[in-house]
Write an enzyme that holds these catalytic residues in place. Structure first.
Site, PDB file in Angstrom:
ATOM      1  N   LYS A  62       0.066   4.268  -0.270  1.00  0.00           N
ATOM      2  CA  LYS A  62      -0.591   5.431   0.356  1.00  0.00           C
ATOM      3  C   LYS A  62      -0.397   6.682  -0.506  1.00  0.00           C
ATOM      4  O   LYS A  62      -0.341   6.577  -1.731  1.00  0.00           O
ATOM      5  CB  LYS A  62      -0.076   5.611   1.790  1.00  0.00           C
ATOM      6  CG  LYS A  62      -0.152   4.322   2.608  1.00  0.00           C
ATOM      7  CD  LYS A  62       0.052   4.540   4.068  1.00  0.00           C
ATOM      8  CE  LYS A  62       0.058   3.199   4.774  1.00  0.00           C
ATOM      9  NZ  LYS A  62       0.108   3.321   6.220  1.00  0.00           N
ATOM     10  N   GLY A  76       2.571   1.947  10.798  1.00  0.00           N
ATOM     11  CA  GLY A  76       3.499   3.064  10.631  1.00  0.00           C
ATOM     12  C   GLY A  76       4.222   3.468  11.904  1.00  0.00           C
ATOM     13  O   GLY A  76       4.841   4.530  11.956  1.00  0.00           O
ATOM     14  N   GLU A  83      -6.646   4.379   8.123  1.00  0.00           N
ATOM     15  CA  GLU A  83      -6.442   5.808   7.834  1.00  0.00           C
ATOM     16  C   GLU A  83      -7.690   6.409   7.195  1.00  0.00           C
ATOM     17  O   GLU A  83      -7.996   7.585   7.397  1.00  0.00           O
ATOM     18  CB  GLU A  83      -5.200   5.991   6.947  1.00  0.00           C
ATOM     19  CG  GLU A  83      -3.930   5.765   7.762  1.00  0.00           C
ATOM     20  CD  GLU A  83      -2.743   5.241   6.984  1.00  0.00           C
ATOM     21  OE1 GLU A  83      -2.746   5.298   5.748  1.00  0.00           O
ATOM     22  OE2 GLU A  83      -1.791   4.759   7.633  1.00  0.00           O
ATOM     23  N   ASN A  92       0.864  -1.184   0.000  1.00  0.00           N
ATOM     24  CA  ASN A  92       0.000   0.000   0.000  1.00  0.00           C
ATOM     25  C   ASN A  92       0.898   1.231   0.000  1.00  0.00           C
ATOM     26  O   ASN A  92       1.501   1.555   1.017  1.00  0.00           O
ATOM     27  CB  ASN A  92      -0.890  -0.051   1.254  1.00  0.00           C
ATOM     28  CG  ASN A  92      -1.730   1.208   1.424  1.00  0.00           C
ATOM     29  OD1 ASN A  92      -1.810   2.043   0.534  1.00  0.00           O
ATOM     30  ND2 ASN A  92      -2.361   1.333   2.586  1.00  0.00           N
ATOM     31  N   GLU A 114      -5.139  -5.351  10.752  1.00  0.00           N
ATOM     32  CA  GLU A 114      -4.116  -4.328  10.952  1.00  0.00           C
ATOM     33  C   GLU A 114      -4.370  -3.602  12.267  1.00  0.00           C
ATOM     34  O   GLU A 114      -5.177  -2.657  12.314  1.00  0.00           O
ATOM     35  CB  GLU A 114      -4.156  -3.311   9.811  1.00  0.00           C
ATOM     36  CG  GLU A 114      -3.952  -3.917   8.452  1.00  0.00           C
ATOM     37  CD  GLU A 114      -3.416  -2.891   7.477  1.00  0.00           C
ATOM     38  OE1 GLU A 114      -2.311  -3.098   6.985  1.00  0.00           O
ATOM     39  OE2 GLU A 114      -4.091  -1.880   7.250  1.00  0.00           O
ATOM     40  N   SER A 171       3.657  -2.458  10.334  1.00  0.00           N
ATOM     41  CA  SER A 171       5.119  -2.439  10.468  1.00  0.00           C
ATOM     42  C   SER A 171       5.776  -3.777  10.098  1.00  0.00           C
ATOM     43  O   SER A 171       6.709  -4.218  10.757  1.00  0.00           O
ATOM     44  CB  SER A 171       5.517  -1.996  11.882  1.00  0.00           C
ATOM     45  OG  SER A 171       5.019  -0.688  12.141  1.00  0.00           O
ATOM     46  N   HIS A 224      -9.399   0.840   5.237  1.00  0.00           N
ATOM     47  CA  HIS A 224      -8.106   1.043   5.897  1.00  0.00           C
ATOM     48  C   HIS A 224      -8.290   1.974   7.089  1.00  0.00           C
ATOM     49  O   HIS A 224      -9.090   2.905   7.043  1.00  0.00           O
ATOM     50  CB  HIS A 224      -7.096   1.629   4.900  1.00  0.00           C
ATOM     51  CG  HIS A 224      -5.699   1.623   5.408  1.00  0.00           C
ATOM     52  ND1 HIS A 224      -5.238   2.565   6.297  1.00  0.00           N
ATOM     53  CD2 HIS A 224      -4.677   0.764   5.190  1.00  0.00           C
ATOM     54  CE1 HIS A 224      -3.977   2.283   6.592  1.00  0.00           C
ATOM     55  NE2 HIS A 224      -3.609   1.198   5.939  1.00  0.00           N
TER      56      HIS A 224
HETATM   57  C1  PEP Z   1      -0.727  -0.139   6.261  1.00  0.00           C
HETATM   58  O1  PEP Z   1      -0.935   1.059   6.240  1.00  0.00           O
HETATM   59  O2  PEP Z   1      -1.531  -0.905   5.727  1.00  0.00           O
HETATM   60  C2  PEP Z   1       0.467  -0.592   6.947  1.00  0.00           C
HETATM   61  C3  PEP Z   1       0.485  -1.813   7.370  1.00  0.00           C
HETATM   62  O3  PEP Z   1       1.479   0.314   7.118  1.00  0.00           O
HETATM   63  P1  PEP Z   1       2.943   0.027   7.751  1.00  0.00           P
HETATM   64  O4  PEP Z   1       3.438  -1.231   7.105  1.00  0.00           O
HETATM   65  O5  PEP Z   1       3.748   1.233   7.368  1.00  0.00           O
HETATM   66  O6  PEP Z   1       2.750  -0.129   9.206  1.00  0.00           O
END
Ligand code: PEP
Length: 251
Positions: A14, A176, A100, A12, A170, A213, A98
């Site tokens: 973003k 992040g 976000e 992703n 997630e 992460s 998601h």
């Molecule tokens: C995500 O936004 O789906 C995600 C898992 O981000 P990150 O890997 O940066 O934590």
């Protein structure tokens, strides 16, 4: 325990990458992919780069994903993108719900459900994201929160449609932040989701990705859990070397 499923590693991107940058990253991933590792790979560039990335990955096994979709087919919805527009540009997957989008753009379980249904109807394969915040985890509400997101987000699908879903667990506190759920913490939530899927989606053998992460260093151990069937990767998908490292750890 559903390890026979082909793992999916989805990146992703973003709100990152101009069109030339997106082309370059897609090309690097394509060139670095080892053939037949038994891992499916998808990339989700921003809308502006979907067509360019579709062009870069044409003829490769890499699948194109969008990061978001609206449920209406067409009309006066300034700024929105329909499911048909995504299939038209070559998308196979679309990320829906998601954290976000939930945090910054008012996404709710109800809007997730409308988007999932519209995406399925258009022939897309939704990657539906769920996960608890740190506060919810600390209050001991992780299972209740995730169960509600699954039940409401996937409510009332047409028969047979559930088989085309991918779920991404997630934990919001791990996205992040550099904090990864331990393999045990992730596995227990994946198992909960797996147990809900036959009743809610009419399908047990769906891929359930972990996101939060993920790096080349922790991917192998996470992917070794019985109900983790891949990863949704944010930060580490923005560089070909780390994304390829995660793909190799999954294969
Ligand atoms: C995500 O936004 O789906 C995600 C898992 O981000 P990150 O890997 O940066 O934590």
């Amino acid at each position: 325990m559903t390890k026979a499923l082909t793992p999916l590693i989805a990146g992703n991107w973003k709100m990152n990458k101009t069109v030339p940058e997106a082309r370059a990253l897609a090309r690097e991933i394509r060139q670095g992919l080892s053939p037949s590792r038994g891992v499916e790979v998808a990339v989700a560039p921003p809308y502006t780069a979907l067509a360019a990335v579709a062009d870069e990955i044409a003829g490769s096994p890499i699948k194109l994903a969008a990061q978001e979709v609206f449920w209406e087919k067409q009309g006066a919805y300034t700024g929105a993108i329909s499911p048909l527009m995504l299939t038209d540009v070559g998308c196979h997957y679309v990320i829906i719900g998601h954290s976000e989008r939930r945090q910054y753009f008012g996404e709710t379980d109800e809007t997730v459900n409308r988007k999932v249904k519209a995406a399925l109807e258009a022939g897309l394969f939704p990657i539906v994201c769920v996960g608890e915040t740190l506060e919810q985890r600390e209050q001991g509400r992780t299972f209740a929160v995730v169960e509600k997101q699954i039940r409401q987000g996937l409510a009332a699908l047409a028969p047979g449609q559930g088989e085309r879903l991918v779920i991404a667990y997630e934990p919001v506190w791990a996205i992040g932040t550099g904090k990864t759920a331990t393999p045990d913490q992730a596995q227990e939530v994946h198992k909960l989701i797996r147990g809900l899927l036959p009743e809610v989606a009419g399908a047990a053998d769906l891929r359930i990705l972990y996101g939060g992460s993920v790096t080349p260093d922790n991917a192998g151990e996470l992917m070794g859990q019985p109900d983790i069937n891949g990863a949704l990767v944010g930060g580490a998908s923005l560089k070909a070397a780390s994304f390829l490292g995660i793909i190799n750890a999954a294969g």
